[in-house]
Design an enzyme around this catalytic site. Structure first.
Site, mmCIF file in Angstrom:
data_model
loop_
_atom_site.group_PDB
_atom_site.id
_atom_site.type_symbol
_atom_site.label_atom_id
_atom_site.label_comp_id
_atom_site.label_asym_id
_atom_site.label_seq_id
_atom_site.Cartn_x
_atom_site.Cartn_y
_atom_site.Cartn_z
ATOM 1 N N CYS A 1 49.168 35.345 39.503
ATOM 2 C CA CYS A 1 47.970 34.527 39.669
ATOM 3 C C CYS A 1 48.218 33.562 40.822
ATOM 4 O O CYS A 1 49.317 33.005 40.919
ATOM 5 C CB CYS A 1 47.723 33.750 38.372
ATOM 6 S SG CYS A 1 46.290 32.672 38.429
ATOM 7 N N LEU A 2 47.226 33.372 41.666
ATOM 8 C CA LEU A 2 47.393 32.452 42.795
ATOM 9 C C LEU A 2 47.639 31.023 42.314
ATOM 10 O O LEU A 2 48.186 30.201 43.040
ATOM 11 C CB LEU A 2 46.175 32.499 43.720
ATOM 12 C CG LEU A 2 45.922 33.849 44.413
ATOM 13 C CD1 LEU A 2 44.692 33.769 45.301
ATOM 14 C CD2 LEU A 2 47.130 34.304 45.216
ATOM 15 N N HIS B 1 39.954 32.779 33.176
ATOM 16 C CA HIS B 1 40.004 31.520 33.936
ATOM 17 C C HIS B 1 38.789 30.636 33.626
ATOM 18 O O HIS B 1 38.897 29.417 33.574
ATOM 19 C CB HIS B 1 40.009 31.801 35.446
ATOM 20 C CG HIS B 1 41.369 32.005 36.041
ATOM 21 N ND1 HIS B 1 42.354 31.052 35.995
ATOM 22 C CD2 HIS B 1 41.908 33.042 36.724
ATOM 23 C CE1 HIS B 1 43.436 31.491 36.622
ATOM 24 N NE2 HIS B 1 43.192 32.704 37.068
ATOM 25 N N GLN C 1 39.983 27.728 39.932
ATOM 26 C CA GLN C 1 41.152 27.772 40.809
ATOM 27 C C GLN C 1 40.913 27.044 42.125
ATOM 28 O O GLN C 1 41.848 26.792 42.879
ATOM 29 C CB GLN C 1 41.543 29.219 41.108
ATOM 30 C CG GLN C 1 41.997 29.968 39.866
ATOM 31 C CD GLN C 1 42.454 31.363 40.223
ATOM 32 O OE1 GLN C 1 41.657 32.283 40.247
ATOM 33 N NE2 GLN C 1 43.735 31.526 40.513
ATOM 34 N N HIS D 1 41.288 39.001 33.521
ATOM 35 C CA HIS D 1 42.091 37.879 33.995
ATOM 36 C C HIS D 1 41.181 36.769 34.553
ATOM 37 O O HIS D 1 41.352 35.594 34.225
ATOM 38 C CB HIS D 1 43.058 38.399 35.073
ATOM 39 C CG HIS D 1 43.922 37.361 35.708
ATOM 40 N ND1 HIS D 1 45.295 37.362 35.597
ATOM 41 C CD2 HIS D 1 43.613 36.277 36.481
ATOM 42 C CE1 HIS D 1 45.783 36.319 36.277
ATOM 43 N NE2 HIS D 1 44.788 35.654 36.824
ATOM 44 N N GLU D 2 40.200 37.163 35.376
ATOM 45 C CA GLU D 2 39.326 36.158 36.021
ATOM 46 C C GLU D 2 38.376 35.508 35.013
ATOM 47 O O GLU D 2 38.120 34.300 35.088
ATOM 48 C CB GLU D 2 38.537 36.788 37.175
ATOM 49 C CG GLU D 2 39.382 37.371 38.304
ATOM 50 C CD GLU D 2 40.456 36.443 38.820
ATOM 51 O OE1 GLU D 2 40.257 35.221 38.815
ATOM 52 O OE2 GLU D 2 41.521 36.951 39.227
ATOM 53 N N GLY E 1 41.564 38.586 43.112
ATOM 54 C CA GLY E 1 40.527 37.919 42.340
ATOM 55 C C GLY E 1 40.721 36.416 42.408
ATOM 56 O O GLY E 1 41.851 35.942 42.578
HETATM 57 NI NI NI Z 1 44.509 34.013 38.106
#
Ligand code: NI
Length: 177
Positions: free
Chosen positions: A95-96, A141, A51, A137-138, A46
């Protein structure tokens, strides 16, 4: 298609409340494709617009099939909203934007999410398992929230120090090149 730069913690751009999109056009579709390509390149499931440094309510997701047979199943979610939640599960997340770190957080077990797709058509997703976790989670963000915000202040401060130091070292290394 292009790879985008992924913003990492503690960058302020991860902390903004993102604004809803009013139109879904080719520009947004291209951005979504670039985000998917970036996500695949980093082996994520995701990725949310903040991000890649943008304060808009856009998320891409691709959950691998459990039997490993399915090819890509990319999903584009615009202005996603959780309209129902049910149950509670512990999920181990990464998470990236917080590289090489995982932690266990609590999430709703099932969620119903309403969003526009890449054609601007409203879709409703009844999600459980990894898909439900990923959606939560997304969407977090988009409100400037990271999974590490569910950890203790002590742990989060430790992480902030660790990642700030790492960033300084990287900047120094880049300057010396
Ligand atoms: Ni993330």
């Amino acid at each position: 298609m292009a790879l985008l730069e992924v913003v990492t913690f503690p960058d302020d751009r991860l902390r903004r409340k993102c604004r809803p999109l009013t139109t879904v056009d080719d520009k947004i579709r291209t951005l979504a494709s670039d985000m998917l390509e970036t996500m695949y390149d980093d082996e994520g499931i995701g990725l949310a617009a903040p991000q890649v440094g943008l304060d808009i309510r856009l998320v891409v997701i691709d959950i691998p099939a459990e039997d490993g047979t399915q090819k890509h199943n990319p999903l584009v979610l615009i202005n996603p909203e959780i309209i129902a939640r049910e149950g509670e599960v512990a999920s181990t997340e990464g998470c990236l934007s917080v590289p090489e770190y995982t932690a266990e957080v609590k999430r709703a077990e099932k969620v119903t999410v309403k969003a526009l797709d890449q054609n601007g058509v409203e879709q409703t997703y009844n999600a459980d398992g990894l898909f439900a976790i990923c959606l939560q989670h997304e969407i977090d963000h988009l409100d400037g929230k990271l999974f590490i915000d569910y950890l203790s202040t002590l742990k989060r401060n430790m992480l902030r120090k660790r990642y700030s130091k790492l960033k300084k070292e990287q900047q120094r290394a880049a300057a010396a090149r």
